[in-house]
Design an enzyme around this catalytic site. Structure first.
Site, PDB file in Angstrom:
ATOM      1  N   ARG A 549     -19.813  12.535  29.076  1.00 38.66           N
ATOM      2  CA  ARG A 549     -19.627  11.229  29.887  1.00 38.66           C
ATOM      3  C   ARG A 549     -18.759  10.509  29.499  1.00 38.66           C
ATOM      4  O   ARG A 549     -18.562   9.937  28.568  1.00 38.66           O
ATOM      5  CB  ARG A 549     -20.480  10.809  29.900  1.00 38.66           C
ATOM      6  N   SER A 610     -22.157  11.639  19.141  1.00 39.25           N
ATOM      7  CA  SER A 610     -22.949  11.771  17.992  1.00 39.25           C
ATOM      8  C   SER A 610     -23.352  12.776  16.932  1.00 39.25           C
ATOM      9  O   SER A 610     -24.338  13.846  16.866  1.00 39.25           O
ATOM     10  CB  SER A 610     -24.568  11.754  19.434  1.00 39.25           C
ATOM     11  N   ASP A 664     -24.449   7.652  18.714  1.00 39.39           N
ATOM     12  CA  ASP A 664     -25.720   7.564  19.301  1.00 39.39           C
ATOM     13  C   ASP A 664     -26.587   6.512  19.358  1.00 39.39           C
ATOM     14  O   ASP A 664     -27.360   5.838  20.379  1.00 39.39           O
ATOM     15  CB  ASP A 664     -26.023   8.922  20.479  1.00 39.39           C
TER      16      ASP A 664
END
Length: 924
Positions: A549, A610, A664
């Site tokens: 994203r 992440s 994350d």
């Protein structure tokens, strides 16, 4: 003086016989006959009213509504499963009440899938009339003697025998082998039995007999026996219908709809006990003067009204009453009667079936009537046939209306547009009256047009079915033991969870000191959580799975506004070269900037990455190892911020200011920290799992300084990679680990996270199939396929709102052909695997919050944990299990769990915003 019955029929010593001269047929005889026959005609509207009324009474009884009292009992039989063809062994069956004034004993051998079907061996014993209406002990002693006499012909020796008891009277069952007689029917009226457990009475009688070692496993009525004895065809048979001396039906109901059971999963066989149906509004219009007369003369006036219109014990009696009525009016037999015609029970079901049978011929009807002491004329035989047909047609139509009510109930409870169902039929009315079934079928098609019903005749009057109930009970008990043994390692005790907590505390301490540990305890260089004063526009990138994203985050006085777009990362890119991966990421950023009108602007950027990294600064992160299916080359050991900046330079068309690389988990903590300043722990439970928390800087050996805080990225997915979790690891965990792209690594993650739970479940299901517990022991190719069982299915299957049929639908969509029993066991496997995952996660959180409490020397700690991840958010019970485990293991910590809203995106922007705020303060 002779008495007069309800129809004005002469009853008494002088009644049978003829007038002085045989009467000619009265001139209105056709009208008299038609008037009688018209009474037995039932319209479609009347049948639908009976269907609707019976369905309403069924649903009222299921819900436990007692006022007004429902007219059908809807009794649970505690049979929770239909046969699936693997049942085997020798079983004894005792049938009482299924075949009138007889008792039958059977020896049934079930061969499972291994061999041909063996015919049961049986013997019938006539019950003397004085036993049928005498003391209860006398009846059960008679049954025990018959049982012993039958078994004397078999080489039983000291062998323990399992017995199924078919007891076909209205009973209140409280277990498979516990059943209290409510009331006698079918001509039985033994004293001292109503209100008693009939299984115990039989056991006591067998013990008094003392000849054989017999275990009464199950008590079953004839309807259940009929259903269970049905040969498994294309699908299971889930309705049993009996029309014998009396009539009844049973069917498999969703257990959650049965108020008297404390069950919310699975199915249970319900005995409708529809013989007692007596709604005056629905039945009143179809009751004839002959029905009232029959009821008046019966042993139980006013009771079992519906049964008295259908059951074989009563059809002959109804025909007798009509024929006697017409004879006494001179329409039949020249006005003559006979003792048989005027005596209760003078005409039997066998007579009616034979006289109505078109193949019998007029001569046969003539002979039967002569045997009854009558002198039929040629015209009488056809009239008698019409009477028999009228009585039996009505019985079949009424039976069809009742069956249509059961089918409607099944269709409604299973929410199926079209119900495909097999109905097992049993009883002498079906066996001796061929037209009964054809009328029943036609009427059911009319009343239940959306039900595709196949009727399967019972093979041996339900005896095999009673043995099958006993065999199924034995199979389920064996399968239950194997299931419990298989799942036992997943059911963790408090002591085991406390040991995990202690081991994690020890691993945390070693990791912070820089000693060898399975927990890396990596400093993130995030030194503060948001204080609410952060302002500005920020870009955020979120790379942590197969979807990537790009976000624009506006932090203003009124809160945080986010615009974002999702881009996919093809597998070939995720496992290709590092340059290819980072070029793809930059292409996505450029595309997003163009769509947002940001081209040419250089906004501060936070990069949520992440994967396990060793951070050397806020904008420096060395990738330690790929996880979650990524394996891009030339990245491990490299600074991922540098790799991103190099890709930006190669693109030349954009300028980006990379301020921070963010895990994350840290982003999740920061995102929740913006809403709640007490949030000092971040937790991810999604594709992977990880945690971070605010540690005292003095405890972090790898970073200089003694005051302040440092957010530590625990990388707890690797906890246990040193073998410390070995005592909790199962063979299934080992199989999943071996098949993964990183065997021996991320052991804690592989027991908790969404990427692996479905695979653990699949391996457990394969094992249970190999034991014969699931899918009839036949593994499907689909179940052999890796990753076919997605973790999202665990969340769907364990949802409280799903009925068992929906669980079945999910599994059938995976190509797994399963029974309701299979669906229940799959549910239990899912529950065991996800519960262990949540408890291990809770033990880890308990270790973290206890560490914070002790760091600060507090008696009580109040702290919030920011959580993200699809498993935590979507699974119906995961979050509550985590919280319960933390409460148990860290009782001095008041922990609030906050679900993060876009932690990895918004959180990365907030890390960047806090960094900008701190930099401005330093600059000032």
């Amino acid at each position: 003086m002779d008495s007069v019955g309800p129809l004005g029929l002469q009853q008494g010593d002088g009644a049978p016989g003829c007038p002085q001269e045989a009467l000619p047929c009265p001139s209105n005889s056709p009208e008299l006959v038609q008037e009688c026959l018209r009474q037995f005609k039932v319209t479609g509207a009347q049948l639908r009213q009976i269907q609707a009324s019976l369905l309403g009474s069924m649903e009222q009884a299921l819900s436990g509504q007692a006022n007004p009292a429902p007219t059908v009992r809807m009794l649970p039989t505690y049979v929770g499963s239909v046969p699936h063809g693997t049942e085997q062994g020798d079983f004894v069956v005792l049938e009482l009440g299924a075949i009138g004034a007889s008792l039958r004993v059977l020896w049934v051998t079930l061969m499972g899938t291994k061999g041909h079907r063996m015919e049961p061996q049986s013997r019938e014993f006539v019950i003397p009339q004085e036993v049928m209406v005498g003391p209860g002990q006398q009846l059960f002693d008679f049954a025990a003697r018959c049982l012993s006499e039958f078994l004397d012909a078999f080489p039983v020796g000291n062998q323990g025998l399992q017995l199924g008891f078919s007891f076909s009277f209205p009973c209140h069952q409280t277990g498979l082998d516990k059943s209290t007689l409510i009331s006698w029917t079918k001509g039985f009226r033994c004293s001292g039995v109503e209100g008693q457990d009939v299984v115990q009475l039989l056991r006591d009688a067998i013990q008094r007999q003392g000849a054989y070692s017999i275990d009464v496993v199950a008590v079953v009525n004839d309807a259940v026996g009929t259903m269970m004895g049905c040969e498994p065809g294309a699908g299971p048979c889930e309705v049993g219908l009996v029309v014998d001396t009396g009539t009844n039906a049973c069917y498999m109901e969703e257990a959650r709809h049965v108020a008297v059971l404390d069950e919310d999963r699975g199915r249970v066989c319900i005995s409708v006990e529809w013989g007692s149906f007596s709604d005056d509004g629905a039945l009143g219009p179809v009751l004839t003067t002959f029905d009232h007369a029959l009821d008046h003369e019966s042993l139980n006036p006013g009771a079992q009204r519906f049964e008295k219109m259908i059951g074989g014990l009563y059809l002959g009696e109804l025909v007798r009453l009509v024929l006697a009525h017409l004879a006494q009016r001179g329409v039949l037999f020249g006005g003559c009667t006979s003792p048989a015609l005027l005596s209760r029970g003078g005409i039997l079901l066998e007579h009616v079936a034979e006289m109505e049978d078109p193949s019998a011929g007029a001569a046969r009807v003539h002979t039967i009537l002569q045997d009854l002491g009558l002198r039929p004329r040629a015209s009488d035989t056809e009239l008698v046939r019409h009477v028999c047909a009228a009585v039996c047609t009505r019985a079949a139509q009424l039976c069809a209306a009742a069956l249509a009510a059961v089918l409607s109930r099944l269709q409604r409870s299973r929410e199926q547009e079209t119900l495909q169902i097999a109905v097992a039929t049993g009883g002498r009315v079906f066996e001796r009256h061929p037209r009964f079934l054809s009328i029943l079928q036609e009427t059911v098609m009319l009343l239940a047009p959306k039900c595709d019903v196949s009727f399967i005749p019972s093979v041996d009057g339900g005896g095999r079915g009673v043995a099958m109930v006993t065999a199924v009970a034995a199979r389920l008990a064996a399968h239950r033991r194997l299931l419990e043994e298989t799942l036992a390692p997943f059911r963790l005790t408090r002591e085991q969870l406390a040991a995990v907590q202690a081991q994690m505390r020890e691993a945390m301490a070693r990791g912070l000191r820089g000693e060898a540990s399975s927990l890396r305890m990596l400093p993130t260089y995030v030194r503060a959580t948001p204080d609410g004063s952060e302002r500005g526009d920020f870009l955020a990138l979120d790379l942590g799975g197969t979807n990537f994203r790009v976000l624009l985050v506006r932090v203003a006085t009124g809160g945080v506004q986010i615009s974002s777009q999702i881009y996919s990362i093809p597998e070939c890119v995720a496992q290709g070269s590092g340059q290819q991966l980072f070029d793809h990421i930059v292409d996505c950023i450029v595309d997003f900037q163009q769509k947002q009108g940001l081209s040419g602007q250089s906004l501060p950027l936070g990069f949520t990455f992440s994967f396990p990294c060793r951070q050397l600064g806020l904008d420096q992160g060395i990738l330690l190892t790929w996880t979650k299916g990524f394996n891009a080359s030339d990245c491990e050991g490299q600074d991922v911020v540098c790799l991103l900046r190099e890709a930006i330079r190669r693109r030349q068309a954009t300028e980006l200011n990379v301020v921070a690389i963010v895990n994350d988990t840290v982003g999740t903590m920061m995102s929740c920290g913006y809403e709640d300043p007490r949030c000092e722990v971040g937790l991810i439970v999604g594709t992977g799992t990880n945690a971070c928390y605010m540690e005292e800087l003095r405890n972090v050996a790898s970073v200089a300084g003694d005051s302040g805080h440092m957010c530590i990225n625990m990388e707890w997915g690797a906890f246990g990679d040193d073998g410390s979790l070995g005592m909790l690891s199962t063979n299934f965990d080992a199989s999943v680990d071996q098949a993964s792209i990183n065997p021996g690594k991320q052991r804690f993650e592989k027991m908790i996270s969404g990427m692996y739970l479905g695979e653990i479940v699949r391996h457990v299901l394969l094992h249970l199939t190999s034991l014969g517990v699931l899918f009839r022991g036949q593994p499907t190719q689909r179940l052999q396929t890796r990753d076919i069982f997605k973790t999202k299915f665990l969340s769907e299957i364990e949802s409280d709102s799903l009925a068992l049929r929906q669980v079945r639908a999910i599994l059938e969509a995976l190509g797994l052909p399963l029974t309701s029993d299979d669906a229940l066991m799959v549910l239990e496997v899912c529950q065991a695997v996800s519960q262990r995952a949540a408890q291990l996660c809770g033990a880890g959180v308990a270790a973290v919050v206890e560490k914070i409490r002790e760091n600060r020397g507090l008696e009580e700690l109040t702290v919030s944990v920011g959580v993200d991840g699809t498993l935590y958010k979507m699974h119906p019970h995961f979050s509550s299990l985590v919280a319960a485990t933390v409460r148990e293991l860290a009782p001095r910590c008041a922990v609030t769990f906050l679900q993060s809203e876009d932690g990895s995106g918004k959180g990365a922007a907030l890390v960047t915003a806090v960094a900008c705020r701190l930099a401005q303060m330093t600059h000032v």
